[in-house]
Design a protein around this motif. Structure first.
Motif, PDB file in Angstrom:
ATOM      1  N   TYR A  42     -33.497 -43.586  25.170  1.00 29.46           N
ATOM      2  CA  TYR A  42     -32.093 -43.272  24.906  1.00 29.46           C
ATOM      3  C   TYR A  42     -31.310 -44.454  24.325  1.00 29.46           C
ATOM      4  CZ  TYR A  42     -33.368 -39.284  27.791  1.00 29.46           C
ATOM      5  OH  TYR A  42     -34.003 -38.180  28.300  1.00 29.46           O
ATOM      6  N   ASN A  43     -32.015 -45.520  23.939  1.00 28.47           N
ATOM      7  CA  ASN A  43     -31.369 -46.695  23.325  1.00 28.47           C
ATOM      8  C   ASN A  43     -30.203 -47.227  24.155  1.00 28.47           C
ATOM      9  OD1 ASN A  43     -33.103 -46.533  21.125  1.00 28.47           O
ATOM     10  ND2 ASN A  43     -31.743 -45.136  20.040  1.00 28.47           N
ATOM     11  N   LEU A  44     -30.434 -47.434  25.447  1.00 32.43           N
ATOM     12  CA  LEU A  44     -29.364 -47.892  26.323  1.00 32.43           C
ATOM     13  C   LEU A  44     -29.327 -49.407  26.427  1.00 32.43           C
ATOM     14  CD1 LEU A  44     -30.008 -45.377  29.237  1.00 32.43           C
ATOM     15  CD2 LEU A  44     -28.349 -45.163  27.394  1.00 32.43           C
ATOM     16  N   LEU A  45     -28.175 -49.954  26.800  1.00 34.45           N
ATOM     17  CA  LEU A  45     -28.043 -51.390  27.045  1.00 34.45           C
ATOM     18  C   LEU A  45     -28.134 -51.673  28.546  1.00 34.45           C
ATOM     19  CD1 LEU A  45     -25.173 -52.209  24.574  1.00 34.45           C
ATOM     20  CD2 LEU A  45     -27.619 -52.613  24.290  1.00 34.45           C
ATOM     21  N   ALA A  46     -27.911 -50.643  29.340  1.00 34.26           N
ATOM     22  CA  ALA A  46     -28.025 -50.772  30.792  1.00 34.26           C
ATOM     23  C   ALA A  46     -28.160 -49.373  31.358  1.00 34.26           C
ATOM     24  CB  ALA A  46     -26.787 -51.448  31.369  1.00 34.26           C
ATOM     25  N   ILE A  47     -28.700 -49.274  32.564  1.00 29.75           N
ATOM     26  CA  ILE A  47     -28.846 -47.962  33.183  1.00 29.75           C
ATOM     27  C   ILE A  47     -28.388 -48.099  34.640  1.00 29.75           C
ATOM     28  CG2 ILE A  47     -31.291 -48.224  33.901  1.00 29.75           C
ATOM     29  CD1 ILE A  47     -31.708 -45.342  32.810  1.00 29.75           C
ATOM     30  N   PRO A  48     -27.562 -47.150  35.131  1.00 29.67           N
ATOM     31  CA  PRO A  48     -27.098 -47.259  36.513  1.00 29.67           C
ATOM     32  C   PRO A  48     -28.172 -46.760  37.488  1.00 29.67           C
ATOM     33  CG  PRO A  48     -26.124 -45.339  35.472  1.00 29.67           C
ATOM     34  CD  PRO A  48     -26.957 -46.011  34.424  1.00 29.67           C
ATOM     35  N   VAL A  49     -28.168 -47.359  38.684  1.00 26.53           N
ATOM     36  CA  VAL A  49     -29.140 -46.985  39.707  1.00 26.53           C
ATOM     37  C   VAL A  49     -28.365 -46.363  40.871  1.00 26.53           C
ATOM     38  CG1 VAL A  49     -31.017 -47.797  41.181  1.00 26.53           C
ATOM     39  CG2 VAL A  49     -30.520 -48.976  39.027  1.00 26.53           C
ATOM     40  N   VAL A  50     -28.761 -45.165  41.287  1.00 26.76           N
ATOM     41  CA  VAL A  50     -28.084 -44.505  42.396  1.00 26.76           C
ATOM     42  C   VAL A  50     -29.065 -44.309  43.555  1.00 26.76           C
ATOM     43  CG1 VAL A  50     -26.451 -43.267  40.916  1.00 26.76           C
ATOM     44  CG2 VAL A  50     -28.637 -42.205  41.506  1.00 26.76           C
ATOM     45  N   ASP A  51     -28.531 -44.115  44.754  1.00 20.04           N
ATOM     46  CA  ASP A  51     -29.411 -43.795  45.882  1.00 20.04           C
ATOM     47  C   ASP A  51     -29.500 -42.279  46.031  1.00 20.04           C
ATOM     48  OD1 ASP A  51     -27.137 -42.949  47.121  1.00 20.04           O
ATOM     49  OD2 ASP A  51     -27.092 -44.536  48.628  1.00 20.04           O
ATOM     50  N   HIS A  52     -30.111 -41.826  47.128  1.00 20.53           N
ATOM     51  CA  HIS A  52     -30.382 -40.385  47.270  1.00 20.53           C
ATOM     52  C   HIS A  52     -29.104 -39.541  47.323  1.00 20.53           C
ATOM     53  CE1 HIS A  52     -29.918 -42.175  51.197  1.00 20.53           C
ATOM     54  NE2 HIS A  52     -29.470 -41.010  51.598  1.00 20.53           N
ATOM     55  N   SER A  53     -27.943 -40.159  47.700  1.00 21.19           N
ATOM     56  CA  SER A  53     -26.717 -39.353  47.721  1.00 21.19           C
ATOM     57  C   SER A  53     -25.805 -39.665  46.531  1.00 21.19           C
ATOM     58  CB  SER A  53     -25.988 -39.532  49.049  1.00 21.19           C
ATOM     59  OG  SER A  53     -25.940 -40.884  49.399  1.00 21.19           O
ATOM     60  N   ASN A  54     -26.442 -40.118  45.428  1.00 16.70           N
ATOM     61  CA  ASN A  54     -25.726 -40.380  44.177  1.00 16.70           C
ATOM     62  C   ASN A  54     -24.703 -41.516  44.277  1.00 16.70           C
ATOM     63  OD1 ASN A  54     -25.514 -39.877  41.424  1.00 16.70           O
ATOM     64  ND2 ASN A  54     -23.778 -38.476  41.673  1.00 16.70           N
ATOM     65  N   LEU A  55     -24.788 -42.337  45.324  1.00 15.15           N
ATOM     66  CA  LEU A  55     -23.927 -43.515  45.396  1.00 15.15           C
ATOM     67  C   LEU A  55     -24.447 -44.543  44.400  1.00 15.15           C
ATOM     68  CD1 LEU A  55     -23.350 -44.019  49.229  1.00 15.15           C
ATOM     69  CD2 LEU A  55     -21.716 -43.202  47.513  1.00 15.15           C
ATOM     70  N   LEU A  56     -23.539 -45.135  43.633  1.00 15.68           N
ATOM     71  CA  LEU A  56     -23.920 -46.155  42.662  1.00 15.68           C
ATOM     72  C   LEU A  56     -24.253 -47.452  43.399  1.00 15.68           C
ATOM     73  CD1 LEU A  56     -24.162 -46.975  39.690  1.00 15.68           C
ATOM     74  CD2 LEU A  56     -21.750 -47.573  39.731  1.00 15.68           C
ATOM     75  N   VAL A  57     -25.502 -47.902  43.328  1.00 15.03           N
ATOM     76  CA  VAL A  57     -25.887 -49.098  44.086  1.00 15.03           C
ATOM     77  C   VAL A  57     -26.256 -50.292  43.215  1.00 15.03           C
ATOM     78  CG1 VAL A  57     -26.582 -47.913  46.195  1.00 15.03           C
ATOM     79  CG2 VAL A  57     -28.224 -48.194  44.342  1.00 15.03           C
ATOM     80  N   GLY A  58     -26.475 -50.062  41.915  1.00 10.82           N
ATOM     81  CA  GLY A  58     -26.823 -51.195  41.065  1.00 10.82           C
ATOM     82  C   GLY A  58     -26.919 -50.797  39.607  1.00 10.82           C
ATOM     83  N   ILE A  59     -27.138 -51.799  38.752  1.00  8.90           N
ATOM     84  CA  ILE A  59     -27.418 -51.506  37.348  1.00  8.90           C
ATOM     85  C   ILE A  59     -28.614 -52.345  36.909  1.00  8.90           C
ATOM     86  CG2 ILE A  59     -25.006 -50.941  36.775  1.00  8.90           C
ATOM     87  CD1 ILE A  59     -24.873 -53.669  35.312  1.00  8.90           C
ATOM     88  N   ILE A  60     -29.323 -51.832  35.918  1.00  5.51           N
ATOM     89  CA  ILE A  60     -30.425 -52.583  35.325  1.00  5.51           C
ATOM     90  C   ILE A  60     -30.070 -52.806  33.867  1.00  5.51           C
ATOM     91  CG2 ILE A  60     -32.881 -52.534  34.712  1.00  5.51           C
ATOM     92  CD1 ILE A  60     -33.249 -50.651  37.123  1.00  5.51           C
ATOM     93  N   THR A  61     -30.076 -54.063  33.430  1.00  5.41           N
ATOM     94  CA  THR A  61     -29.675 -54.360  32.051  1.00  5.41           C
ATOM     95  C   THR A  61     -30.907 -54.433  31.145  1.00  5.41           C
ATOM     96  OG1 THR A  61     -29.649 -56.670  32.693  1.00  5.41           O
ATOM     97  CG2 THR A  61     -27.539 -55.527  32.627  1.00  5.41           C
ATOM     98  N   VAL A  62     -30.654 -54.278  29.870  1.00  5.55           N
ATOM     99  CA  VAL A  62     -31.732 -54.150  28.898  1.00  5.55           C
ATOM    100  C   VAL A  62     -32.633 -55.389  28.846  1.00  5.55           C
ATOM    101  CG1 VAL A  62     -30.428 -54.969  26.902  1.00  5.55           C
ATOM    102  CG2 VAL A  62     -32.224 -53.281  26.577  1.00  5.55           C
ATOM    103  N   ASP A  63     -32.079 -56.573  29.145  1.00  2.41           N
ATOM    104  CA  ASP A  63     -32.928 -57.772  29.085  1.00  2.41           C
ATOM    105  C   ASP A  63     -34.010 -57.737  30.177  1.00  2.41           C
ATOM    106  OD1 ASP A  63     -30.582 -58.081  30.703  1.00  2.41           O
ATOM    107  OD2 ASP A  63     -31.156 -60.137  31.061  1.00  2.41           O
ATOM    108  N   ASP A  64     -33.657 -57.160  31.336  1.00  2.27           N
ATOM    109  CA  ASP A  64     -34.672 -57.014  32.379  1.00  2.27           C
ATOM    110  C   ASP A  64     -35.702 -55.961  31.986  1.00  2.27           C
ATOM    111  OD1 ASP A  64     -33.495 -58.921  34.034  1.00  2.27           O
ATOM    112  OD2 ASP A  64     -32.081 -57.460  34.844  1.00  2.27           O
ATOM    113  N   VAL A  65     -35.230 -54.943  31.258  1.00  5.04           N
ATOM    114  CA  VAL A  65     -36.140 -53.895  30.802  1.00  5.04           C
ATOM    115  C   VAL A  65     -37.152 -54.458  29.807  1.00  5.04           C
ATOM    116  CG1 VAL A  65     -36.243 -51.789  29.420  1.00  5.04           C
ATOM    117  CG2 VAL A  65     -34.585 -51.992  31.277  1.00  5.04           C
TER     118      VAL A  65
END
Lengths: 453, 453
Positions: free
Chosen positions: B226-249
């Motif tokens: 999807y050509n993203l620069l970052a992707i959000p990370v959620v837990d099982h109840s859709n709470l936003l807990v972190g992000i992963i940036t493209v450089d780590d990817v």
């Protein structure tokens, strides 16, 4: 979308196509990400894929789908597409994607299409196509926002607001009066700066940049090393001519890794194709196997020559022959391990061609450790399994020597290739396996001949 | 910086170290990018590297250098570092980098360091360390800007201005009252929006996201697709807990590609190490070679068993033996080609484990084409090089059958591994080579036995 998601989507689409429910199909496609549609097309049969593509709701979506399509799959797809439809789609596509796509078409068709595009688009695309494949110039986009260094922060923000259709703006490149790259600032730096500050006061002057002729692998290494989101491309007089964004870099990294792996196995990287015909697939693999075949024939003659030396002890020769697969096989595997380590090390910059001797010294010691271990094991197995145990000892010694040599060869060949600017991955697998077959057979029978005849 | 640049830098640094010109060294290091210093350390000898690291001008630079260091090189480095100095450096390092770094340390040392960090930092880092290696939770950062959906565009810009120290802000994630992810907007969308619009009117609701337990390879695939620069990370109840940036990817993609290639060659991917000792290197490669060794011993016994069948025609057996390398070698190479194509196809999602039969059908036809071609060539070579030409014809037939079977095996094994959720790359090279050695020898001598004895 995950594998399960694609399966469901595929089933839905196939059902809608069977029922000719094009209105419903249109709705489903509108809600699907172009990248997912692109992946879906590769899962469908040719007729359905074409049918789906023709029912894409807008030319913008069609353009996005085409730029997300696997190049190998795409080229077949494009050949069938009507020229007018293609021109319509290309008219809304970014320059770099258009160039990438046209590069796959036959010269004649490419010229026809370039003639039909708008003058500005044609000019930009032709410019990109003029750079050789695999260079920064070829993958850059020329459609980016550039700001003069005397502009105030406030006015720069106005420029950003106006430039809605430009390629992802997060770094803003700043140039002097002649268009030479003089600095960079992030959109965030801009937003947080006082309104009337000129850009030259906010910008970072030390810009990481590449030249139009820089190899795309080097571009990828730099973007990855410095954690960049984009890198500016300049020409020989430091004029800013384009930018390369991180999403294109990811594609380069993926392609190069796949290419290296496939090349190493002797499948001429780029040509191999998950969608093309069996015949094309075989043709791409045939030539690399030839090296292996030649090597096999040489090994055959080497063994044949030695066998006549054993003419009075033909039973010993027969026992020796049973050891050929294990001696050659172990050599081949150790050599391939060394090879993979070095090829990957060269690709990631962890090993360089200047350190040939250091790497060879290291690998030869690893080979020695492994060779002694398995040599002893083979000697023991030889004593257990053959009636003539001393043949096993000879095979053990031969295998040990063979494994050391294989490690050295597996290290030396890719490093020497890199030294002479030859891609170290090209078909190195078959070459190594073959060299080791020949060298291994020679060493094995030479040692056997000296010790047993 | 290119290879030449690093060489010059290395020479300068080594000269300064010899002269104990630490003031000058300090100045040079201040002007060098941390990523370049990290690379430089791997080029220097151990003592100089440590010396340079100790003379880094600021702890921020030291933190950046540490996070850019190759993990395999870093672990040795950290073991020697004084705990207080390390804690000082970690205190200015991002959570995800700190977790990544601590994961490499022995349990006891990790706990000691966690105890010395600030309470907040310790909590965040421990949380990350609780996720298994290779998951989204492990590589995400918890230090990101999050905005409530009712905030106005103008106030959101104020928040961005204040959040100067947060991880690269270009996407802004918007949450509801409970902290559940409800939308995303780019910094550019924010800048171009009217001042008083609430974020929920501007944001995109359809957010591409991953779960904390999602595999990092899947994360990489999504960011790249999807050509993203970052992707959000959620837990099982859709709470936003972190992000992963493209450089780590990008790091993940590089690591996984290298790992696949090294695993295929039988070197247990992650353990192999460009800086560690010869002994460790050999140890990582030894077990995978064992499969190959066992296969070789089986092949030896197969050939031995057949040789007794030839006891009255031992000369024919001797001629047959000379064909072993070419028959086994060609089978091995074709099998490795198929294997590489399938492993890469699986990794990039172009092939999936549901299509086993289709892939096998395709590869067996490729194998047939290649087998017939090289089988005929071998028969001809056999007639030319050996006095008993019919042995060549037998070898040609055997090689053709062997090559078809090798293609099928090279396709089947990785696909069946994937089906059972085993990494198809693991040491598949040695396994394939070995299977083909055994099967190849059996087929060869079986055909020879039936036709010649």
């Amino acid at each position: 979308m995950n594998e399960r998601g694609y399966q469901l989507l595929q089933e839905t689409i196939e059902r809608l196509l069977r029922r000719n429910a094009y209105l419903h199909l249109n709705k489903v496609l509108k809600k699907t990400h172009p990248a997912d549609i692109a992946h879906l097309l590769t899962l469908l049969n040719e007729r359905s894929a074409r049918n789906v593509f023709e029912h894409l709701p807008e030319k913008e979506i069609a353009a996005n789908v085409l730029s997300e399509l696997e190049p190998v799959f795409r080229s077949g797809f494009l050949q069938e597409l009507e020229v007018n439809r293609l021109v319509e789609i290309l008219s809304v596509m970014a320059d770099d994607d258009t160039a990438d796509l046209l590069a796959d078409l036959p010269e004649e068709r490419r010229q026809e299409i370039l003639g039909l595009l708008s003058a500005e688009h044609t000019e930009d695309v032709s410019e990109l196509l003029a750079y050789p494949e695999g260079t920064a110039g070829r993958i850059m986009t020329t459609d980016f926002l550039v700001l003069p260094k005397t502009l105030s922060a406030q006015n720069a923000i106005q420029e950003v607001r106006k430039a809605a259709e430009k390629e992802m703006v997060f770094y803003l490149y700043v140039t002097d009066e002649e268009g030479r790259l003089s600095g960079v600032l992030s959109l965030r730096q801009l937003v947080t700066a006082p309104d009337y500050t000129p850009l030259e006061k906010i910008m970072t002057q030390d810009v990481v940049k590449v030249n139009v002729t820089t190899d795309q692998e080097e571009v990828a290494r730099m973007v990855s090393r410095y954690n960049l989101l984009a890198i500016p491309v300049v020409d020989h007089s430091n004029l800013l001519v384009g930018i390369i964004t991180v999403d294109d870099v990811i594609d380069v990294i993926r392609e190069e890794a796949a290419e290296d792996m496939l090349k190493m196995a002797g499948t001429s990287g780029e040509e191999i194709n998950y969608y093309s015909s069996v015949w094309k697939n075989a043709k791409a693999r045939l030539p690399w196997l030839f090296a292996s075949w030649i090597g096999g024939i040489i090994a055959m003659n080497v063994i044949g020559a030695f066998s006549s030396g054993f003419s009075n002890r033909i039973a010993v020769f027969a026992i020796l022959a049973t050891f050929i697969p294990v001696v050659n096989g172990m050599g081949g595997n150790v050599g391939t391990q060394s090879l993979s380590i070095i090829v990957r090390g060269l690709a990631t910059g962890r090993v360089d061609s200047k350190s040939i001797w250091r790497e060879i010294f290291r690998e030869s010691r690893v080979g020695l450790l492994l060779g002694v271990t398995y040599g002893i094991l083979l000697a023991l197995a030889g004593i257990v399994f053959t009636r003539e145990g001393y043949v096993g000892v000879v095979a053990g010694i031969a295998m040990c020597v063979n494994m050391i040599l294989a490690s050295v060869l597996g290290t030396f060949l890719p490093l020497i290739a890199a030294k002479f600017k030859i891609d170290p991955a090209v078909a190195s697998g078959p070459f190594i396996a073959t060299s080791i077959d020949v060298v291994g057979a020679t060493i094995f029978f030479l040692i056997a001949y000296v010790l047993l005849v």
